[in-house]
Design an enzyme around this catalytic site. Structure first.
Site, PDB file in Angstrom:
ATOM      1  N   ASN A 196      -0.737  -6.835   5.260  1.00 43.97           N
ATOM      2  CA  ASN A 196       0.006  -5.579   5.355  1.00 43.97           C
ATOM      3  C   ASN A 196       1.284  -5.567   4.513  1.00 43.97           C
ATOM      4  O   ASN A 196       1.771  -4.502   4.146  1.00 43.97           O
ATOM      5  CB  ASN A 196       0.341  -5.326   6.838  1.00 43.97           C
ATOM      6  CG  ASN A 196       1.438  -4.301   7.018  1.00 43.97           C
ATOM      7  OD1 ASN A 196       1.192  -3.091   6.961  1.00 43.97           O
ATOM      8  ND2 ASN A 196       2.681  -4.747   7.214  1.00 43.97           N
ATOM      9  N   TYR A 256       2.262   0.838  -7.876  1.00 46.31           N
ATOM     10  CA  TYR A 256       1.858   0.839  -6.461  1.00 46.31           C
ATOM     11  C   TYR A 256       0.387   1.291  -6.324  1.00 46.31           C
ATOM     12  O   TYR A 256      -0.399   0.658  -5.609  1.00 46.31           O
ATOM     13  CB  TYR A 256       2.791   1.773  -5.690  1.00 46.31           C
ATOM     14  CG  TYR A 256       2.573   1.817  -4.202  1.00 46.31           C
ATOM     15  CD1 TYR A 256       3.003   0.781  -3.380  1.00 46.31           C
ATOM     16  CD2 TYR A 256       1.943   2.903  -3.613  1.00 46.31           C
ATOM     17  CE1 TYR A 256       2.819   0.828  -2.009  1.00 46.31           C
ATOM     18  CE2 TYR A 256       1.757   2.973  -2.238  1.00 46.31           C
ATOM     19  CZ  TYR A 256       2.201   1.928  -1.437  1.00 46.31           C
ATOM     20  OH  TYR A 256       2.002   1.986  -0.080  1.00 46.31           O
ATOM     21  N   ALA A 257       0.026   2.370  -7.032  1.00 53.57           N
ATOM     22  CA  ALA A 257      -1.358   2.871  -6.937  1.00 53.57           C
ATOM     23  C   ALA A 257      -2.349   1.830  -7.467  1.00 53.57           C
ATOM     24  O   ALA A 257      -3.423   1.634  -6.890  1.00 53.57           O
ATOM     25  CB  ALA A 257      -1.496   4.179  -7.707  1.00 53.57           C
ATOM     26  N   ALA A 278       5.060  -8.307   9.210  1.00 57.46           N
ATOM     27  CA  ALA A 278       5.130  -7.949  10.639  1.00 57.46           C
ATOM     28  C   ALA A 278       6.556  -7.665  11.092  1.00 57.46           C
ATOM     29  O   ALA A 278       6.772  -7.256  12.225  1.00 57.46           O
ATOM     30  CB  ALA A 278       4.526  -9.081  11.483  1.00 57.46           C
ATOM     31  N   SER A 334      -3.724   2.241   0.653  1.00 54.79           N
ATOM     32  CA  SER A 334      -2.973   3.503   0.744  1.00 54.79           C
ATOM     33  C   SER A 334      -3.845   4.614   0.188  1.00 54.79           C
ATOM     34  O   SER A 334      -4.675   4.378  -0.707  1.00 54.79           O
ATOM     35  CB  SER A 334      -1.698   3.396  -0.097  1.00 54.79           C
ATOM     36  OG  SER A 334      -1.109   4.680  -0.248  1.00 54.79           O
ATOM     37  N   LYS A 341      -2.790  -0.808  -4.838  1.00 55.81           N
ATOM     38  CA  LYS A 341      -3.532  -0.351  -3.659  1.00 55.81           C
ATOM     39  C   LYS A 341      -5.003  -0.066  -3.998  1.00 55.81           C
ATOM     40  O   LYS A 341      -5.894  -0.282  -3.171  1.00 55.81           O
ATOM     41  CB  LYS A 341      -2.857   0.894  -3.067  1.00 55.81           C
ATOM     42  CG  LYS A 341      -1.466   0.603  -2.501  1.00 55.81           C
ATOM     43  CD  LYS A 341      -1.522  -0.419  -1.377  1.00 55.81           C
ATOM     44  CE  LYS A 341      -0.170  -0.710  -0.754  1.00 55.81           C
ATOM     45  NZ  LYS A 341      -0.244  -1.691   0.335  1.00 55.81           N
TER      46      LYS A 341
HETATM   47  P1  NAP Z   1       8.203  -1.327   5.336  1.00 57.55           P
HETATM   48  O1  NAP Z   1       8.726  -0.629   6.534  1.00 57.55           O
HETATM   49  O2  NAP Z   1       8.981  -1.297   4.086  1.00 57.55           O
HETATM   50  O3  NAP Z   1       7.885  -2.843   5.750  1.00 57.55           O
HETATM   51  C1  NAP Z   1       7.327  -3.707   4.795  1.00 57.55           C
HETATM   52  C2  NAP Z   1       7.109  -5.066   5.402  1.00 57.55           C
HETATM   53  O4  NAP Z   1       6.518  -5.903   4.388  1.00 57.55           O
HETATM   54  C3  NAP Z   1       8.394  -5.726   5.850  1.00 57.55           C
HETATM   55  O5  NAP Z   1       8.183  -6.422   7.053  1.00 57.55           O
HETATM   56  C4  NAP Z   1       8.692  -6.692   4.710  1.00 57.55           C
HETATM   57  O6  NAP Z   1       9.350  -7.884   5.079  1.00 57.55           O
HETATM   58  C5  NAP Z   1       7.286  -7.087   4.280  1.00 57.55           C
HETATM   59  N1  NAP Z   1       7.310  -7.607   2.917  1.00 57.55           N
HETATM   60  C6  NAP Z   1       7.620  -6.957   1.784  1.00 57.55           C
HETATM   61  N2  NAP Z   1       7.538  -7.787   0.728  1.00 57.55           N
HETATM   62  C7  NAP Z   1       7.166  -8.994   1.218  1.00 57.55           C
HETATM   63  C8  NAP Z   1       6.913 -10.247   0.639  1.00 57.55           C
HETATM   64  N3  NAP Z   1       7.017 -10.446  -0.680  1.00 57.55           N
HETATM   65  N4  NAP Z   1       6.551 -11.278   1.439  1.00 57.55           N
HETATM   66  C9  NAP Z   1       6.445 -11.103   2.777  1.00 57.55           C
HETATM   67  N5  NAP Z   1       6.656  -9.917   3.392  1.00 57.55           N
HETATM   68  C10 NAP Z   1       7.030  -8.883   2.619  1.00 57.55           C
HETATM   69  O7  NAP Z   1       6.762  -0.760   4.938  1.00 57.55           O
HETATM   70  P2  NAP Z   1       5.638  -0.031   5.810  1.00 57.55           P
HETATM   71  O8  NAP Z   1       5.784   1.415   5.593  1.00 57.55           O
HETATM   72  O9  NAP Z   1       5.575  -0.587   7.175  1.00 57.55           O
HETATM   73  O10 NAP Z   1       4.341  -0.477   4.979  1.00 57.55           O
HETATM   74  C11 NAP Z   1       3.464  -1.500   5.395  1.00 57.55           C
HETATM   75  C12 NAP Z   1       2.243  -1.482   4.487  1.00 57.55           C
HETATM   76  O11 NAP Z   1       1.613  -0.207   4.582  1.00 57.55           O
HETATM   77  C13 NAP Z   1       2.573  -1.688   3.020  1.00 57.55           C
HETATM   78  O12 NAP Z   1       1.568  -2.450   2.399  1.00 57.55           O
HETATM   79  C14 NAP Z   1       2.575  -0.287   2.470  1.00 57.55           C
HETATM   80  O13 NAP Z   1       2.290  -0.256   1.100  1.00 57.55           O
HETATM   81  C15 NAP Z   1       1.462   0.336   3.293  1.00 57.55           C
HETATM   82  N6  NAP Z   1       1.524   1.787   3.344  1.00 57.55           N
HETATM   83  C16 NAP Z   1       2.591   2.414   3.910  1.00 57.55           C
HETATM   84  C17 NAP Z   1       2.609   3.795   3.921  1.00 57.55           C
HETATM   85  C18 NAP Z   1       3.736   4.564   4.555  1.00 57.55           C
HETATM   86  O14 NAP Z   1       3.718   5.802   4.465  1.00 57.55           O
HETATM   87  N7  NAP Z   1       4.699   3.942   5.184  1.00 57.55           N
HETATM   88  C19 NAP Z   1       1.557   4.530   3.376  1.00 57.55           C
HETATM   89  C20 NAP Z   1       0.495   3.845   2.806  1.00 57.55           C
HETATM   90  C21 NAP Z   1       0.485   2.471   2.800  1.00 57.55           C
HETATM   91  P3  NAP Z   1      10.878  -7.981   5.574  1.00 57.55           P
HETATM   92  O15 NAP Z   1      10.975  -7.112   6.806  1.00 57.55           O
HETATM   93  O16 NAP Z   1      11.004  -9.406   5.925  1.00 57.55           O
HETATM   94  O17 NAP Z   1      11.666  -7.483   4.467  1.00 57.55           O
END
Ligand code: NAP
Length: 247
Positions: free
Chosen positions: A90, A155-156, A13, A142, A159
């Site tokens: 998430n 990653y794939a 979050a 994803s 997901k």
């Molecule tokens: P982001 O901006 O990189 O943010 C990721 C968040 O996950 C951050 O708050 C991070 O924590 C937290 N996180 C990562 N590793 C963690 C861990 N080991 N324990 C606890 N928290 C952790 O990514 P986003 O784009 O918002 O993506 C959110 C989700 O959507 C992910 O699962 C991603 O795979 C999925 N997704 C994203 C996209 C896209 O295009 N952006 C597309 C498909 C799916 P910190 O802030 O504390 O570092």
């Protein structure tokens, strides 16, 4: 307020999509456990929500891949909030590279965070949901989990694994009044995708019928829908939110 008296856990979050989901659920009345790896990020989101509505959010710093720590945090959230109605798994990371050259560490980090992290949080909360005989679990997958992507085998796999996890869990807990669904975002503008080169972005954009990248709020809207009473008969599904990229 549609989600008044409901408690939502949102992992990851602190930034991006998770931040938008936490704020959206709070804006509909939920009290929110803002979970992130970095305490300052979890706290920033909780502070923003509390500025909107006093005492509506608490921050928790935990690495979702750490099973014992997640069980502890789950217990604390339950103690402090008294119930758990919504879990949004998430938190996620990428460590891209061709499979031939991928380090075991990059494989493990992605699978342990994206897939095992969701399992860890489900184990931490599902007993409470079963006792309540209600709950909504939403896993952020994803479109890459649906169609694959060169350079993202780890990653794939994580997901796609989340989709199998979602469907199996949905079958396990349906009789207890709990629904489990996945949301599959396409390309959403966050820190995660900000690192992509202009060439890759152009190439992806050309494959999106709606002609634009998504915003974190687009995913938050889909998650909010899955928490609605209107979504009570939907379980085990994957909702792609991707501008039509995968259909
Ligand atoms: P982001 O901006 O990189 O943010 C990721 C968040 O996950 C951050 O708050 C991070 O924590 C937290 N996180 C990562 N590793 C963690 C861990 N080991 N324990 C606890 N928290 C952790 O990514 P986003 O784009 O918002 O993506 C959110 C989700 O959507 C992910 O699962 C991603 O795979 C999925 N997704 C994203 C996209 C896209 O295009 N952006 C597309 C498909 C799916 P910190 O802030 O504390 O570092």
């Amino acid at each position: 307020m549609r989600l008044e008296n409901q408690v939502a856990i949102v992992t990851g979050a602190g930034r991006g999509i998770g931040h938008a989901i936490a704020v959206r659920l709070a804006s509909e009345g939920a009290r929110v456990a803002s979970v992130s790896r970095t305490e300052a990020n979890a706290r920033r989101t909780a502070d923003e929500i509390n500025a909107m509505r006093a005492d509506a959010a608490t921050a928790y710093a935990v690495d979702v891949s750490d099973h014992p720590s997640v069980q502890l945090i789950g217990g604390r959230i339950l103690e402090e909030f008294g119930r758990i109605d919504i879990l949004v798994n998430n938190a996620g990371v990428t460590r891209d590279g061709l499979s031939m050259r991928m380090s075991v560490d990059d494989w493990d980090t992605v699978l342990n965070t994206n897939l095992k992290g969701a399992f860890n949080f489900v184990q931490a909360v599902q007993r409470a949901m079963i006792r309540q005989r209600s709950g909504r679990i939403i896993n952020i997958s994803s479109t890459v989990g649906l169609i694959g992507n060169a350079g993202q085998t780890n990653y794939a796999a994580s997901k796609a694994g989340l989709i199998g996890f979602t469907k199996s869990l949905a079958r396990e807990v349906a009789s207890r009044g709990i629904t489990v669904n996945a949301v599959a975002p396409g390309l959403i503008e966050t820190d995660m995708t900000a690192v992509l080169s202009e060439e890759i972005r152009k190439n992806i954009l050309s494959k999106i019928p709606l002609g634009a990248f998504g915003q974190p709020e687009d995913i938050a809207g889909a998650v909010a829908f899955l928490t609605c009473p209107e979504a009570k008969y939907i379980t085990g599904q994957v909702l792609a939110v991707d501008g039509g990229m995968v259909m």
